[in-house]
Design a protein around this motif. Structure first.
Motif, PDB file in Angstrom:
ATOM      1  N   SER B  27       4.514  -6.818 -12.906  1.00  0.00           N
ATOM      2  CA  SER B  27       4.865  -8.224 -13.053  1.00  0.00           C
ATOM      3  C   SER B  27       3.739  -9.048 -12.434  1.00  0.00           C
ATOM      4  O   SER B  27       2.873  -8.495 -11.758  1.00  0.00           O
ATOM      5  N   PRO B  28       3.717 -10.371 -12.668  1.00  0.00           N
ATOM      6  CA  PRO B  28       2.624 -11.182 -12.107  1.00  0.00           C
ATOM      7  C   PRO B  28       2.514 -11.092 -10.586  1.00  0.00           C
ATOM      8  O   PRO B  28       1.431 -11.234 -10.038  1.00  0.00           O
ATOM      9  N   SER B  29       3.625 -10.814  -9.911  1.00  0.00           N
ATOM     10  CA  SER B  29       3.568 -10.842  -8.452  1.00  0.00           C
ATOM     11  C   SER B  29       3.404  -9.472  -7.801  1.00  0.00           C
ATOM     12  O   SER B  29       2.923  -9.362  -6.677  1.00  0.00           O
ATOM     13  N   ASP B  30       3.821  -8.427  -8.509  1.00  0.00           N
ATOM     14  CA  ASP B  30       3.723  -7.111  -7.873  1.00  0.00           C
ATOM     15  C   ASP B  30       3.758  -5.992  -8.909  1.00  0.00           C
ATOM     16  O   ASP B  30       3.997  -6.229 -10.090  1.00  0.00           O
ATOM     17  N   VAL B  31       3.503  -4.798  -8.417  1.00  0.00           N
ATOM     18  CA  VAL B  31       3.659  -3.590  -9.216  1.00  0.00           C
ATOM     19  C   VAL B  31       4.675  -2.728  -8.490  1.00  0.00           C
ATOM     20  O   VAL B  31       4.622  -2.591  -7.265  1.00  0.00           O
ATOM     21  N   ASP B  89      -6.592  -5.859  -7.062  1.00  0.00           N
ATOM     22  CA  ASP B  89      -5.744  -7.019  -6.758  1.00  0.00           C
ATOM     23  C   ASP B  89      -4.418  -6.661  -6.090  1.00  0.00           C
ATOM     24  O   ASP B  89      -3.585  -7.526  -5.846  1.00  0.00           O
ATOM     25  N   VAL B  90      -4.238  -5.374  -5.798  1.00  0.00           N
ATOM     26  CA  VAL B  90      -3.055  -4.999  -5.019  1.00  0.00           C
ATOM     27  C   VAL B  90      -3.364  -5.193  -3.534  1.00  0.00           C
ATOM     28  O   VAL B  90      -4.426  -4.821  -3.050  1.00  0.00           O
ATOM     29  N   ASN B  91      -2.430  -5.805  -2.845  1.00  0.00           N
ATOM     30  CA  ASN B  91      -2.590  -6.027  -1.409  1.00  0.00           C
ATOM     31  C   ASN B  91      -2.310  -4.721  -0.661  1.00  0.00           C
ATOM     32  O   ASN B  91      -1.161  -4.334  -0.471  1.00  0.00           O
ATOM     33  N   ARG B  92      -3.398  -4.076  -0.238  1.00  0.00           N
ATOM     34  CA  ARG B  92      -3.270  -2.732   0.341  1.00  0.00           C
ATOM     35  C   ARG B  92      -2.450  -2.690   1.615  1.00  0.00           C
ATOM     36  O   ARG B  92      -1.869  -1.669   1.964  1.00  0.00           O
ATOM     37  N   ILE B  95       1.786  -2.468   1.021  1.00  0.00           N
ATOM     38  CA  ILE B  95       2.463  -1.455   0.206  1.00  0.00           C
ATOM     39  C   ILE B  95       3.628  -0.855   0.995  1.00  0.00           C
ATOM     40  O   ILE B  95       3.484  -0.506   2.154  1.00  0.00           O
ATOM     41  N   GLU B  96       4.776  -0.771   0.330  1.00  0.00           N
ATOM     42  CA  GLU B  96       5.963  -0.227   0.997  1.00  0.00           C
ATOM     43  C   GLU B  96       6.556   0.902   0.178  1.00  0.00           C
ATOM     44  O   GLU B  96       6.628   0.808  -1.046  1.00  0.00           O
ATOM     45  N   ALA B  97       6.998   1.928   0.853  1.00  0.00           N
ATOM     46  CA  ALA B  97       7.600   3.079   0.171  1.00  0.00           C
ATOM     47  C   ALA B  97       8.992   3.337   0.719  1.00  0.00           C
ATOM     48  O   ALA B  97       9.210   3.300   1.924  1.00  0.00           O
ATOM     49  N   THR B  98       9.937   3.566  -0.175  1.00  0.00           N
ATOM     50  CA  THR B  98      11.274   3.973   0.245  1.00  0.00           C
ATOM     51  C   THR B  98      11.722   5.137  -0.626  1.00  0.00           C
ATOM     52  O   THR B  98      11.325   5.251  -1.781  1.00  0.00           O
ATOM     53  N   VAL B  99      12.563   5.979  -0.064  1.00  0.00           N
ATOM     54  CA  VAL B  99      13.137   7.092  -0.830  1.00  0.00           C
ATOM     55  C   VAL B  99      14.642   7.045  -0.679  1.00  0.00           C
ATOM     56  O   VAL B  99      15.154   6.903   0.428  1.00  0.00           O
ATOM     57  N   LEU B 106       7.856   2.623  -4.759  1.00  0.00           N
ATOM     58  CA  LEU B 106       6.692   2.055  -4.081  1.00  0.00           C
ATOM     59  C   LEU B 106       6.535   0.617  -4.541  1.00  0.00           C
ATOM     60  O   LEU B 106       6.449   0.358  -5.742  1.00  0.00           O
ATOM     61  N   ASN B 107       6.499  -0.300  -3.592  1.00  0.00           N
ATOM     62  CA  ASN B 107       6.255  -1.703  -3.929  1.00  0.00           C
ATOM     63  C   ASN B 107       4.820  -2.050  -3.569  1.00  0.00           C
ATOM     64  O   ASN B 107       4.409  -1.874  -2.426  1.00  0.00           O
ATOM     65  N   LEU B 108       4.087  -2.535  -4.552  1.00  0.00           N
ATOM     66  CA  LEU B 108       2.690  -2.878  -4.343  1.00  0.00           C
ATOM     67  C   LEU B 108       2.501  -4.355  -4.673  1.00  0.00           C
ATOM     68  O   LEU B 108       2.248  -4.710  -5.833  1.00  0.00           O
TER      69      LEU B 108
END
Lengths: 146, 124
Positions: B27-31, B89-92, B95-99, B106-108
Motif C-alpha cells: 500500500s502507499p504507506s507500508d508493505v 523506501d522501506v523504513n528499516r 520493521i515489526e514482526a509478530t507470530v 512483518l510490517n514494513l
C-alpha cells in the motif's frame, strides 16, 4: 578466483527456473487446489493403545476449527479469510497462501474411544490424541487454544 | 539466537528446510508480508535485514511421540527460510514482526517521501 563466477552453473539455472515457475504458479493467488491432494495433509502415529494425528493448519482460531469423531472417521473442518491487512484486493503484490474453507475426513486404522480424545491447537498445528476401543459413539471434540 | 547448525544438525541427519507460502501486501504507506510458518513461535524466529536482503528463518521442532510409530506421513516437518529484496523506501528502523498461530506478519512502513514506488518487496 574471479573467473569462477563466469562459469555456467546448472544450479543457478535451476534456481532461476524454479523462481520463474513459482512466480507463474503463485501469480493467481492460491485457493485450495480441490481434486488434488486432500487438505489438510495429516501425519499419523500409532501404538498398541492409541493414535496421534497432526495437521499443519496455520492462522486459525481454535474456534474456527471443528474436529469431530464418528466411529473410526475423524473430520477436520475450518477456514480462514485472506490476510487481514488487505484493505483492497489490489494491495496484493503476491498471493500464495491458501484462504478458503476446508473439510477432510480421515479414516482411522481402528475405532477409538470417544471419551478419551484430546484435540489441541498450538502454533498453527493441530494435534489429536485418540485411544483405541472397539465400540465407538459419535462425539464432538472441543478444541483448546494452544 | 543460536543458528540452525546447532539445533537441526545434531550429528545424525539434517532437518529439511521449507520455503513458506507468503502474501505480500503493498500500500502507499507500508508493505505487509504474511507467511505461513506452522510450528514456529517468537522464540524460534529469526528475521534479519542485511543491506537490502530480508531473511526470515523459523526453526521447527519436529514432534516426537514417545512409544508411537509413524504410520502415515503426508507432510514433512522442517525449518522455514526465505529471502526477500527490500527496496530503499522501506523504513528499516520501523520493521515489526509478530507470530501468531503459526503465521508470521512483518510490517514494513515506508518512509514518508517514498510512497510512489510500486513494488517494494520482491519474493525470491
Amino acid at each position: 578466483m574471479s573467473r569462477m563466477a563466469t562459469y555456467w552453473s546448472p544450479w543457478r539455472e535451476i534456481n532461476r527456473l524454479r523462481q520463474e515457475m513459482d512466480h507463474f504458479v503463485s501469480h493467481q493467488g492460491a485457493p485450495l487446489a480441490r481434486g488434488t491432494a486432500p487438505f489438510p495433509p495429516v501425519n499419523l502415529w500409532e501404538n498398541e493403545t492409541g493414535l496421534v494425528l497432526t495437521a499443519e493448519i496455520p492462522g486459525l482460531d481454535a474456534s474456527q476449527l471443528d474436529v469431530s469423531l464418528e466411529n473410526d472417521n475423524l473430520t477436520i473442518a475450518g477456514g480462514r479469510a485472506g490476510s487481514t491487512a488487505a484493505r483492497e484486493e489490489e494491495d496484493y503484490a503476491r498471493r500464495e497462501r491458501w484462504f478458503e474453507s476446508f473439510k477432510r475426513t480421515v479414516e482411522l486404522p481402528f475405532e477409538v474411544d470417544p471419551e478419551k480424545c484430546d484435540a489441541s491447537y498450538e502454533k498453527g498445528v493441530l494435534t489429536v490424541r485418540l485411544e483405541r476401543r472397539p465400540e465407538a459413539q459419535p462425539k464432538k471434540l472441543t478444541v483448546k487454544a494452544g | 539466537m543460536s543458528n540452525c547448525q546447532s539445533t537441526c544438525n545434531n550429528g545424525t541427519e539434517q532437518q529439511a528446510v521449507y520455503r513458506p507460502s507468503v502474501d505480500i501486501l503493498d500500500s502507499p504507506s507500508d508493505v505487509v508480508l504474511v507467511a505461513d510458518v506452522p510450528g514456529v513461535d517468537e522464540s524460534h524466529l529469526d528475521v534479519t535485514l542485511d543491506k537490502n536482503l530480508l531473511t526470515i528463518r523459523g526453526r521447527v521442532e519436529a514432534p516426537s511421540f514417545e512409544g508411537y510409530t509413524p504410520v502415515r506421513t503426508e507432510y514433512g516437518v522442517g525449518d522455514f527460510e526465505r529471502v526477500f529484496t527490500v527496496s530503499d523506501d522501506v523504513n528499516r528502523d520501523a520493521i515489526e514482526a509478530t507470530v501468531k498461530d503459526g503465521v508470521l506478519q512483518l510490517n514494513l512502513p515506508k518512509t514518508a517521501q517514498s510512497a510512489r514506488r510500486k513494488i517494494n518487496v520482491v519474493a525470491r
